[in-house]
Motif scaffolding. Sequence first.
Motif, PDB file in Angstrom:
ATOM      1  N   ARG A  87       9.298  -8.047  -8.889  1.00 41.60           N
ATOM      2  CA  ARG A  87      10.534  -8.788  -9.143  1.00 41.60           C
ATOM      3  C   ARG A  87      11.706  -7.808  -9.209  1.00 41.60           C
ATOM      4  N   GLU A  88      11.867  -7.012  -8.155  1.00 48.53           N
ATOM      5  CA  GLU A  88      12.989  -6.094  -8.092  1.00 48.53           C
ATOM      6  C   GLU A  88      14.274  -6.886  -7.825  1.00 48.53           C
ATOM      7  N   SER A  89      15.407  -6.219  -7.913  1.00 41.73           N
ATOM      8  CA  SER A  89      16.677  -6.931  -7.792  1.00 41.73           C
ATOM      9  C   SER A  89      17.415  -6.661  -6.482  1.00 41.73           C
ATOM     10  N   GLN A  90      16.999  -5.653  -5.721  1.00 41.33           N
ATOM     11  CA  GLN A  90      17.725  -5.282  -4.518  1.00 41.33           C
ATOM     12  C   GLN A  90      17.326  -6.160  -3.339  1.00 41.33           C
ATOM     13  N   ASP A  91      18.303  -6.832  -2.714  1.00 43.16           N
ATOM     14  CA  ASP A  91      18.034  -7.643  -1.532  1.00 43.16           C
ATOM     15  C   ASP A  91      18.330  -6.835  -0.276  1.00 43.16           C
ATOM     16  N   PRO A  92      17.525  -6.991   0.768  1.00 48.15           N
ATOM     17  CA  PRO A  92      17.841  -6.322   2.030  1.00 48.15           C
ATOM     18  C   PRO A  92      19.109  -6.905   2.637  1.00 48.15           C
ATOM     19  N   SER A  93      19.795  -6.122   3.433  1.00 48.08           N
ATOM     20  CA  SER A  93      21.037  -6.580   4.059  1.00 48.08           C
ATOM     21  C   SER A  93      20.751  -7.577   5.171  1.00 48.08           C
ATOM     22  N   ILE A  94      21.754  -8.367   5.514  1.00 49.04           N
ATOM     23  CA  ILE A  94      21.634  -9.295   6.642  1.00 49.04           C
ATOM     24  C   ILE A  94      21.301  -8.527   7.913  1.00 49.04           C
ATOM     25  N   GLU A  95      21.945  -7.380   8.114  1.00 50.75           N
ATOM     26  CA  GLU A  95      21.699  -6.596   9.329  1.00 50.75           C
ATOM     27  C   GLU A  95      20.241  -6.161   9.424  1.00 50.75           C
ATOM     28  N   ARG A  96      19.672  -5.737   8.307  1.00 49.46           N
ATOM     29  CA  ARG A  96      18.276  -5.297   8.321  1.00 49.46           C
ATOM     30  C   ARG A  96      17.347  -6.460   8.664  1.00 49.46           C
ATOM     31  N   ILE A  97      17.609  -7.641   8.106  1.00 47.32           N
ATOM     32  CA  ILE A  97      16.773  -8.818   8.371  1.00 47.32           C
ATOM     33  C   ILE A  97      16.883  -9.232   9.829  1.00 47.32           C
ATOM     34  N   VAL A  98      18.103  -9.281  10.353  1.00 40.83           N
ATOM     35  CA  VAL A  98      18.319  -9.679  11.743  1.00 40.83           C
ATOM     36  C   VAL A  98      17.669  -8.681  12.692  1.00 40.83           C
ATOM     37  N   GLN A  99      17.752  -7.407  12.367  1.00 45.88           N
ATOM     38  CA  GLN A  99      17.138  -6.384  13.203  1.00 45.88           C
ATOM     39  C   GLN A  99      15.637  -6.597  13.316  1.00 45.88           C
ATOM     40  N   GLU A 100      14.971  -6.930  12.211  1.00 47.77           N
ATOM     41  CA  GLU A 100      13.532  -7.199  12.272  1.00 47.77           C
ATOM     42  C   GLU A 100      13.245  -8.475  13.034  1.00 47.77           C
ATOM     43  N   ALA A 101      14.057  -9.517  12.819  1.00 47.98           N
ATOM     44  CA  ALA A 101      13.837 -10.799  13.498  1.00 47.98           C
ATOM     45  C   ALA A 101      13.913 -10.646  15.011  1.00 47.98           C
ATOM     46  N   ARG A 102      14.767  -9.751  15.505  1.00 49.65           N
ATOM     47  CA  ARG A 102      14.920  -9.547  16.942  1.00 49.65           C
ATOM     48  C   ARG A 102      13.619  -9.080  17.592  1.00 49.65           C
ATOM     49  N   CYS A 103      12.738  -8.485  16.824  1.00 53.93           N
ATOM     50  CA  CYS A 103      11.506  -7.914  17.371  1.00 53.93           C
ATOM     51  C   CYS A 103      10.432  -8.959  17.637  1.00 53.93           C
ATOM     52  N   TYR A 104      10.628 -10.196  17.181  1.00 52.93           N
ATOM     53  CA  TYR A 104       9.570 -11.202  17.260  1.00 52.93           C
ATOM     54  C   TYR A 104      10.116 -12.482  17.885  1.00 52.93           C
ATOM     55  N   PRO A 105       9.546 -12.928  19.022  1.00 56.84           N
ATOM     56  CA  PRO A 105      10.051 -14.119  19.727  1.00 56.84           C
ATOM     57  C   PRO A 105       9.539 -15.422  19.124  1.00 56.84           C
ATOM     58  N   VAL A 106       9.601 -15.533  17.812  1.00 55.73           N
ATOM     59  CA  VAL A 106       9.147 -16.720  17.084  1.00 55.73           C
ATOM     60  C   VAL A 106      10.156 -17.001  15.977  1.00 55.73           C
ATOM     61  N   PRO A 107      10.141 -18.202  15.389  1.00 58.29           N
ATOM     62  CA  PRO A 107      11.044 -18.471  14.269  1.00 58.29           C
ATOM     63  C   PRO A 107      10.810 -17.508  13.105  1.00 58.29           C
ATOM     64  N   THR A 108      11.872 -17.202  12.375  1.00 56.92           N
ATOM     65  CA  THR A 108      11.800 -16.344  11.202  1.00 56.92           C
ATOM     66  C   THR A 108      11.642 -17.201   9.957  1.00 56.92           C
ATOM     67  N   TYR A 109      10.631 -16.909   9.155  1.00 51.45           N
ATOM     68  CA  TYR A 109      10.434 -17.601   7.886  1.00 51.45           C
ATOM     69  C   TYR A 109      10.958 -16.703   6.770  1.00 51.45           C
ATOM     70  N   LEU A 110      11.909 -17.225   6.023  1.00 54.50           N
ATOM     71  CA  LEU A 110      12.544 -16.453   4.961  1.00 54.50           C
ATOM     72  C   LEU A 110      11.704 -16.579   3.702  1.00 54.50           C
ATOM     73  N   THR A 111      11.154 -15.477   3.235  1.00 51.32           N
ATOM     74  CA  THR A 111      10.235 -15.525   2.107  1.00 51.32           C
ATOM     75  C   THR A 111      10.535 -14.389   1.148  1.00 51.32           C
ATOM     76  N   GLY A 112       9.560 -14.079   0.292  1.00 53.76           N
ATOM     77  CA  GLY A 112       9.715 -13.049  -0.724  1.00 53.76           C
ATOM     78  C   GLY A 112       9.738 -13.719  -2.079  1.00 53.76           C
ATOM     79  N   GLY A 113      10.897 -13.655  -2.715  1.00 48.85           N
ATOM     80  CA  GLY A 113      11.165 -14.453  -3.902  1.00 48.85           C
ATOM     81  C   GLY A 113      11.708 -15.803  -3.438  1.00 48.85           C
ATOM     82  N   GLU A 114      12.767 -16.270  -4.078  1.00 53.29           N
ATOM     83  CA  GLU A 114      13.375 -17.558  -3.736  1.00 53.29           C
ATOM     84  C   GLU A 114      14.601 -17.329  -2.849  1.00 53.29           C
ATOM     85  N   PRO A 115      14.550 -17.723  -1.556  1.00 57.83           N
ATOM     86  CA  PRO A 115      15.639 -17.417  -0.619  1.00 57.83           C
ATOM     87  C   PRO A 115      17.012 -17.943  -1.039  1.00 57.83           C
TER      88      PRO A 115
END
Length: 341
Positions: A87-115
């Motif tokens: 239960r850390e407090s630091q959220d990844p940046s939008i840029e970091r999330i989008v960069q990972e999503a670009r690598c996968y040709p499928v929908p992105t499921y937002l998970t972790g804690g509570e989006p």
Amino acid sequence: MAHRFTTVSVCPECAVELPADIVFADDGMVCMEKRCDAHGEFRALVEKDQAFYARLRGSTKGIYPGHFIDVTTRCNLNCPYCYYPCRESQDPSIERIVQEARCYPVPTYLTGGEPTLRKDLPDLLQRLQQHQGAAMPTNGIGLLDMDFLKAVLQRIGRYDDHIARIALSWHGALNEKVFRRVLENVRELNERISGPIFVLRELDELPSFLAIAKEYADCIDFARIHMATDIWDAQDHRQLFMSDILKYLAGHAKDHGVDFAWNADYSTYWMPARFGNVRLTLARWFTRHDIDLGYLPLNPTYRAKNGECTQLIYGFIINEAMQRGWIKGRRMDEQMAVKHG
């Protein structure tokens, strides 16, 4: 006499891969037996119905395609069966999330804690629209705000252009009032969401689930029954298995004069079904005690904290191993990772 076959699993103590036997025991149960040189022998219940397990294990159909990305480690609930190990407090940046999503040709499921704890969630969803879109499991608390709900609905991915990819999760007394209020808001906006998730710990919760699914049939596409699997510390005597749910629903349908059918082309942990007019999906996750890597399809994918992109549940187990210090934050070697090319 019991018979068996060999597959691949992990040690529940150190997460190293090792051979495991699936045993059809004389008492009618299906069990997994495995031995780690460092931590000894382990035995776990896999299914309670041998004929059901034997019929479905060979299926190649698995869970929905998608790539899960942790977008926050924060949560406003504390469910006892939650798979998220910190239960850390630091959220990844939008840029970091989008960069990972670009690598996968499928929908992105937002998970972790509570989006929905991310106030920039609408902006994130907007950015992901050009990368196969996004889907989101949520406990719904953040969607009580009608303006925030509208912003999410405007940007979330869609099925067939009109069903929002929001998987609203019901956790019993923890959020039942919230669950209903969010569905009322969805109804007021004349919207539909894809598949609310009912996380069940006991069979006797099923009638309430069916009643809610019927009550809100106009604003949900289908309903998902998810057995409340504790990935880390599951105990055989209090686990629900797919055969438990199917037998209960079949009996309940017979008692109430309702048609019930399930799809035998799927598996012992993910299956479409129908109860009367209610479309269902049934799900049960593996645990670190019974995970069967020889049976586990790749979808959905998840990048674990050691850098390995692997199957979702195995990724959670890797994260837990790192959290407990079993794996010291480094990439696992060939003997400790599932490779998918």
